[in-house]
Motif scaffolding. Structure first.
Motif, mmCIF file in Angstrom:
data_model
loop_
_atom_site.group_PDB
_atom_site.id
_atom_site.type_symbol
_atom_site.label_atom_id
_atom_site.label_comp_id
_atom_site.label_asym_id
_atom_site.label_seq_id
_atom_site.Cartn_x
_atom_site.Cartn_y
_atom_site.Cartn_z
ATOM 1 N N SER A 255 53.480 -127.613 72.171
ATOM 2 C CA SER A 255 53.611 -128.301 73.442
ATOM 3 C C SER A 255 55.063 -128.258 73.904
ATOM 4 O O SER A 255 55.973 -128.040 73.104
ATOM 5 N N VAL A 256 55.261 -128.516 75.155
ATOM 6 C CA VAL A 256 56.606 -128.529 75.718
ATOM 7 C C VAL A 256 57.430 -129.645 75.092
ATOM 8 O O VAL A 256 58.605 -129.460 74.758
ATOM 9 N N ASP A 257 56.826 -130.799 74.891
ATOM 10 C CA ASP A 257 57.550 -131.920 74.284
ATOM 11 C C ASP A 257 58.047 -131.579 72.890
ATOM 12 O O ASP A 257 59.183 -131.896 72.528
ATOM 13 N N ALA A 258 57.214 -130.922 72.102
ATOM 14 C CA ALA A 258 57.611 -130.537 70.757
ATOM 15 C C ALA A 258 58.739 -129.515 70.803
ATOM 16 O O ALA A 258 59.687 -129.584 70.015
ATOM 17 N N TRP A 259 58.653 -128.585 71.736
ATOM 18 C CA TRP A 259 59.703 -127.577 71.874
ATOM 19 C C TRP A 259 61.025 -128.237 72.264
ATOM 20 O O TRP A 259 62.063 -127.924 71.690
ATOM 21 N N ILE A 260 60.977 -129.154 73.210
ATOM 22 C CA ILE A 260 62.196 -129.848 73.643
ATOM 23 C C ILE A 260 62.783 -130.645 72.484
ATOM 24 O O ILE A 260 63.994 -130.608 72.246
ATOM 25 N N ALA A 261 61.940 -131.344 71.743
ATOM 26 C CA ALA A 261 62.413 -132.127 70.604
ATOM 27 C C ALA A 261 63.084 -131.222 69.577
ATOM 28 O O ALA A 261 64.150 -131.552 69.044
ATOM 29 N N ARG A 262 62.478 -130.076 69.283
ATOM 30 C CA ARG A 262 63.048 -129.141 68.308
ATOM 31 C C ARG A 262 64.374 -128.594 68.812
ATOM 32 O O ARG A 262 65.340 -128.466 68.058
ATOM 33 N N HIS A 263 64.446 -128.270 70.089
ATOM 34 C CA HIS A 263 65.671 -127.738 70.668
ATOM 35 C C HIS A 263 66.794 -128.777 70.591
ATOM 36 O O HIS A 263 67.919 -128.453 70.215
ATOM 37 N N ILE A 264 66.498 -130.007 70.915
ATOM 38 C CA ILE A 264 67.483 -131.085 70.827
ATOM 39 C C ILE A 264 67.939 -131.263 69.384
ATOM 40 O O ILE A 264 69.128 -131.421 69.112
ATOM 41 N N GLU A 265 66.990 -131.206 68.458
ATOM 42 C CA GLU A 265 67.324 -131.333 67.040
ATOM 43 C C GLU A 265 68.277 -130.228 66.598
ATOM 44 O O GLU A 265 69.255 -130.483 65.901
ATOM 45 N N LEU A 266 68.014 -129.001 67.007
ATOM 46 C CA LEU A 266 68.879 -127.885 66.633
ATOM 47 C C LEU A 266 70.272 -128.024 67.244
ATOM 48 O O LEU A 266 71.268 -127.681 66.615
ATOM 49 N N GLU A 267 70.340 -128.524 68.450
ATOM 50 C CA GLU A 267 71.618 -128.658 69.137
ATOM 51 C C GLU A 267 72.470 -129.785 68.583
ATOM 52 O O GLU A 267 73.688 -129.726 68.613
ATOM 53 N N THR A 268 71.818 -130.839 68.079
ATOM 54 C CA THR A 268 72.569 -132.028 67.689
ATOM 55 C C THR A 268 72.649 -132.273 66.194
ATOM 56 O O THR A 268 73.421 -133.121 65.759
ATOM 57 N N SER A 269 71.870 -131.555 65.418
ATOM 58 C CA SER A 269 71.857 -131.831 63.979
ATOM 59 C C SER A 269 73.037 -131.184 63.280
ATOM 60 O O SER A 269 73.535 -130.142 63.676
ATOM 61 N N THR B 259 55.230 -114.239 63.876
ATOM 62 C CA THR B 259 55.292 -112.900 64.462
ATOM 63 C C THR B 259 56.055 -112.990 65.776
ATOM 64 O O THR B 259 56.317 -114.087 66.280
ATOM 65 N N ASN B 260 56.386 -111.849 66.357
ATOM 66 C CA ASN B 260 57.068 -111.858 67.652
ATOM 67 C C ASN B 260 56.220 -112.564 68.712
ATOM 68 O O ASN B 260 56.743 -113.304 69.536
ATOM 69 N N ARG B 261 54.934 -112.330 68.683
ATOM 70 C CA ARG B 261 54.055 -112.972 69.656
ATOM 71 C C ARG B 261 54.061 -114.495 69.474
ATOM 72 O O ARG B 261 54.165 -115.244 70.438
ATOM 73 N N GLU B 262 53.965 -114.941 68.233
ATOM 74 C CA GLU B 262 53.971 -116.379 67.952
ATOM 75 C C GLU B 262 55.324 -117.006 68.308
ATOM 76 O O GLU B 262 55.372 -118.110 68.847
ATOM 77 N N LEU B 263 56.380 -116.262 68.023
ATOM 78 C CA LEU B 263 57.724 -116.708 68.402
ATOM 79 C C LEU B 263 57.812 -116.910 69.911
ATOM 80 O O LEU B 263 58.308 -117.932 70.386
ATOM 81 N N ALA B 264 57.353 -115.925 70.643
ATOM 82 C CA ALA B 264 57.389 -115.979 72.105
ATOM 83 C C ALA B 264 56.596 -117.167 72.634
ATOM 84 O O ALA B 264 57.065 -117.885 73.528
ATOM 85 N N GLU B 265 55.416 -117.385 72.081
ATOM 86 C CA GLU B 265 54.593 -118.507 72.528
ATOM 87 C C GLU B 265 55.269 -119.843 72.234
ATOM 88 O O GLU B 265 55.284 -120.731 73.074
ATOM 89 N N ARG B 266 55.834 -119.973 71.042
ATOM 90 C CA ARG B 266 56.477 -121.236 70.662
ATOM 91 C C ARG B 266 57.685 -121.535 71.541
ATOM 92 O O ARG B 266 57.933 -122.675 71.916
ATOM 93 N N LEU B 267 58.462 -120.499 71.872
ATOM 94 C CA LEU B 267 59.710 -120.694 72.606
ATOM 95 C C LEU B 267 59.572 -120.502 74.112
ATOM 96 O O LEU B 267 60.564 -120.570 74.837
ATOM 97 N N PHE B 268 58.344 -120.252 74.566
ATOM 98 C CA PHE B 268 58.061 -120.083 75.988
ATOM 99 C C PHE B 268 58.874 -118.951 76.601
ATOM 100 O O PHE B 268 59.498 -119.105 77.653
ATOM 101 N N ILE B 269 58.889 -117.816 75.902
ATOM 102 C CA ILE B 269 59.557 -116.615 76.373
ATOM 103 C C ILE B 269 58.586 -115.455 76.225
ATOM 104 O O ILE B 269 57.549 -115.588 75.584
ATOM 105 N N SER B 270 58.936 -114.318 76.811
ATOM 106 C CA SER B 270 58.073 -113.150 76.668
ATOM 107 C C SER B 270 58.262 -112.551 75.278
ATOM 108 O O SER B 270 59.283 -112.775 74.608
#
Length: 93
Positions: free
Chosen positions: A1-15, A48-59
């Motif tokens: 979900s977008v919320d989970a992605w945002i939470a993970r991104h914030i965690e990576l930026e601030t941890s 996989t690259n496909r799973e990575l793309a889906e998780r990070l909302f990128i192509s």
């Protein structure tokens, strides 16, 4: 979900790095952008690259490009070597 992605991104930026794991432990890690670190952490989970793309909302092509840049910056040749660096740096378990 977008919320989970945002939470993970914030965690990576601030941890803080994991105990004993710093950019000096893996000097090449300092050359990675925050997004590349995020991609590397997901790679270390075995996605996989496909799973990575889906998780990070990128192509899938963008995911592949990030991986190519990561491999170059870390001076590794494959996903396994990159995952090892991520684990050593404390980005993944």
């Amino acid at each position: 979900s977008v919320d989970a992605w945002i939470a993970r991104h914030i965690e990576l930026e601030t941890s803080a790095p994991a105990a004993g794991a710093t950019d000096t432990a893996v000097p090449q890690l300092a050359t990675l952008s925050a997004r590349e670190r995020e991609v590397l952490a997901a790679l270390a989970e075995g996605l996989t690259n496909r799973e990575l793309a889906e998780r990070l909302f990128i192509s899938e092509r963008t995911a592949n490009r990030h991986l190519s840049n990561i491999f170059t910056k870390l001076a590794v040749r494959n996903r396994t070597a990159a995952a090892r660096v991520a684990i050593e740096a404390g980005l993944a378990n």
